[in-house]
Design a protein around this motif. Sequence first.
Motif, mmCIF file in Angstrom:
data_model
loop_
_atom_site.group_PDB
_atom_site.id
_atom_site.type_symbol
_atom_site.label_atom_id
_atom_site.label_comp_id
_atom_site.label_asym_id
_atom_site.label_seq_id
_atom_site.Cartn_x
_atom_site.Cartn_y
_atom_site.Cartn_z
ATOM 1 N N ARG A 277 -1.076 18.666 8.997
ATOM 2 C CA ARG A 277 -1.038 17.339 8.596
ATOM 3 C C ARG A 277 -2.246 17.313 7.584
ATOM 4 N NH1 ARG A 277 1.068 12.480 9.764
ATOM 5 N NH2 ARG A 277 -0.312 10.711 9.102
ATOM 6 N N ASP B 239 5.556 10.698 5.029
ATOM 7 C CA ASP B 239 4.818 10.941 6.285
ATOM 8 C C ASP B 239 5.851 10.548 7.259
ATOM 9 O OD1 ASP B 239 3.521 10.480 8.648
ATOM 10 O OD2 ASP B 239 1.822 9.232 7.590
ATOM 11 N N LYS C 212 6.957 18.456 12.576
ATOM 12 C CA LYS C 212 6.293 17.403 13.394
ATOM 13 C C LYS C 212 5.072 16.985 12.923
ATOM 14 C CE LYS C 212 6.631 15.730 18.079
ATOM 15 N NZ LYS C 212 6.356 15.927 19.362
ATOM 16 N N ASP C 213 4.968 15.638 12.696
ATOM 17 C CA ASP C 213 3.691 14.989 12.436
ATOM 18 C C ASP C 213 3.137 15.115 10.722
ATOM 19 O OD1 ASP C 213 3.786 14.230 14.955
ATOM 20 O OD2 ASP C 213 2.212 15.606 15.622
ATOM 21 N N SER D 251 -2.473 9.867 4.096
ATOM 22 C CA SER D 251 -0.991 9.859 3.720
ATOM 23 C C SER D 251 -0.826 8.900 2.493
ATOM 24 C CB SER D 251 0.005 9.179 4.572
ATOM 25 O OG SER D 251 0.009 9.846 5.720
ATOM 26 N N ASN E 127 2.585 14.900 6.777
ATOM 27 C CA ASN E 127 2.825 13.885 5.798
ATOM 28 C C ASN E 127 2.743 14.458 4.446
ATOM 29 O OD1 ASN E 127 0.073 14.923 5.865
ATOM 30 N ND2 ASN E 127 -0.855 12.787 5.845
ATOM 31 N N MET F 148 5.775 10.204 10.328
ATOM 32 C CA MET F 148 5.525 9.570 11.396
ATOM 33 C C MET F 148 5.567 8.021 10.855
ATOM 34 S SD MET F 148 2.418 11.418 13.064
ATOM 35 C CE MET F 148 1.773 10.533 14.354
#
Length: 561
Positions: free
Chosen positions: A242, A364, A344-345, A246, A347, A366
Amino acid sequence: MKFTKAFIPTLKEVPNDAITPSHILMLRAGLVRPIGAGIYSFLPLGYKVVRKVSDIIREEMDAIGGQEFHLPALNPREIWEETGRVEAFGDILFQVKNRDYVLAPTHEEIMTFHARRVVTSYKELPQIWYQIQTKFRNEARPRSGVIRGRQFLMKDAYSFDSSKENLNKSYDLHDGAYRKIFDRCGLKYFIVGASSGAMGGSGSEEFMVKSDAGEDTVAYCEACGYAANVEVAKSKVQPLQREGESKEVYEISTPDVKSIDELCAFLQIDETKCAKSRVYIADGLPVLVLMAGNDEVNETKLEKVLGGVRPAHPDELKAITGADAGSIGPVGFEGRIIADLRLKDLNNMFSGANKNDYHIGGIDFMRDVTGAEFFDLRTVQSGEECPRCGKPLEVFTAIELGHIFKLGTKYSEAMGALFQDEKGEEHPIIMGSYGIGVERVIACYIEQHNDEKGIVWSTKLAPYKVHLLALNMKSELISGTANGIYEELRKAGVEVLFDDRSEVSAGVKFNDADLLGMPVQVIIGEKKLKTGQVEFKIRATQERRDIPLEEVVKECVNFEF
Ligand code: ATP
Ligand code: MG
């Protein structure tokens, strides 16, 4: 055997439809001939190899207490109806027209038939029953010669036990026997699937060899022996990181940009910044599947999550997302979203905008793709790290030589094969089944042991151990000596093929000997013979040396390869 009396129809040319080395060489060396698609006759030379492989299998099966049967290939259909396998096999099962018979594609039913009401007590268990028998399967695409035939020879074994622990013992015995069989046959193989119950395995192992003719794709680690079908294989692929902050979601005009590679080139970004979208239909509902960059979605893994799936058709795609393939993405997508674990996770990602010729940046996961579910959905690629030891994996196609499998009570329950335990209670017998394709073993051996000249047999599988070549049969000295050696070798129990043809040149004899591939060639020519010597040639290494005439038999007897 004298060549002039033998039926060995060799071919100079490569037969038209043969591509696989073993297929070409089995035809060229006169081991087999087809009589229809996927139906092969074994000619005398080929059948000698069948018998050698069968003998090795018999010895190892007998060594674990196996008892050999010979079951009929023609089976009353009603027995197969008891287990529902007439339907389960479908078109693969050959049925005899106007008669209530099938041609057996395997023999679980018939062995269970013999066990039921006959083997009735735990005291009579365990039993290991096997046979080497012809099987019939109406394979959709018979190919690669005897590797996938419609009629083929299988060693099939079945174990009968009174408990899971005892089944594990029978299974382990077969596991050991299989390793010995394939080692003795000189095959380089690997094993796919978890090993036996004691280790908490899945109860099934496939013994495989690497081959371009294979129809299974596997990931294999030479270093530690990890092997798995790509449908389930894993790797230690690098997780993606990540970024610190973001960005906001923004739309980018991307005319004519469809693939991930085109998007990367257009935006000057790495593929790992892209989420590739595909829409599938599961249970009649659309599901968006997201993968990182060019990672390939593995439909078997996907089906584990979603059940049966199919890709959405182009017109469905447009109706569901408002865009065509190449412009689809998760932001604003209405429906279930399934993403690969690597995403996963993450951005600041890029994906399609659900609007033709537009993409979205700054995604992003999430924040903007809430509700996405993450699973391992990737197809493993060559060079990725082994999940067990971290060394690079190799992905290739492979062929199954044999299969060992804990059946449990599927057949004994369906057919009512019961036994009484110590307390007099009845239970279905716990079974295992264990197959080896005899002709496949031969073809795979040839795949692994050949050169530009022909087959390279080991002394264990060769139709003949020694190929005796008399270079000029018209010379009395040569023919007399050669005949003498031939008789002596036979007396010493050495299998020998004697090229006693007088009308063919030495060159033709050399080529045929290399094509047929017997482990030793004894070459008798005028010049050497005058000094009391003959040539001893090792087929595998092409190494030639002169040896005194009186040592020929001893050298041949002692030679092992
Ligand atoms: P495959 O996946 O190659 O079709 P299978 O899973 O159908 O094999 P089994 O039913 O386990 O094979 O049969 C046991 C063995 O018989 C296999 O391991 C293979 O060596 C051999 N065999 C199976 N089908 C064929 C065939 N059509 N021609 C030659 N040998 C075969
Ligand atoms: Mg099959």
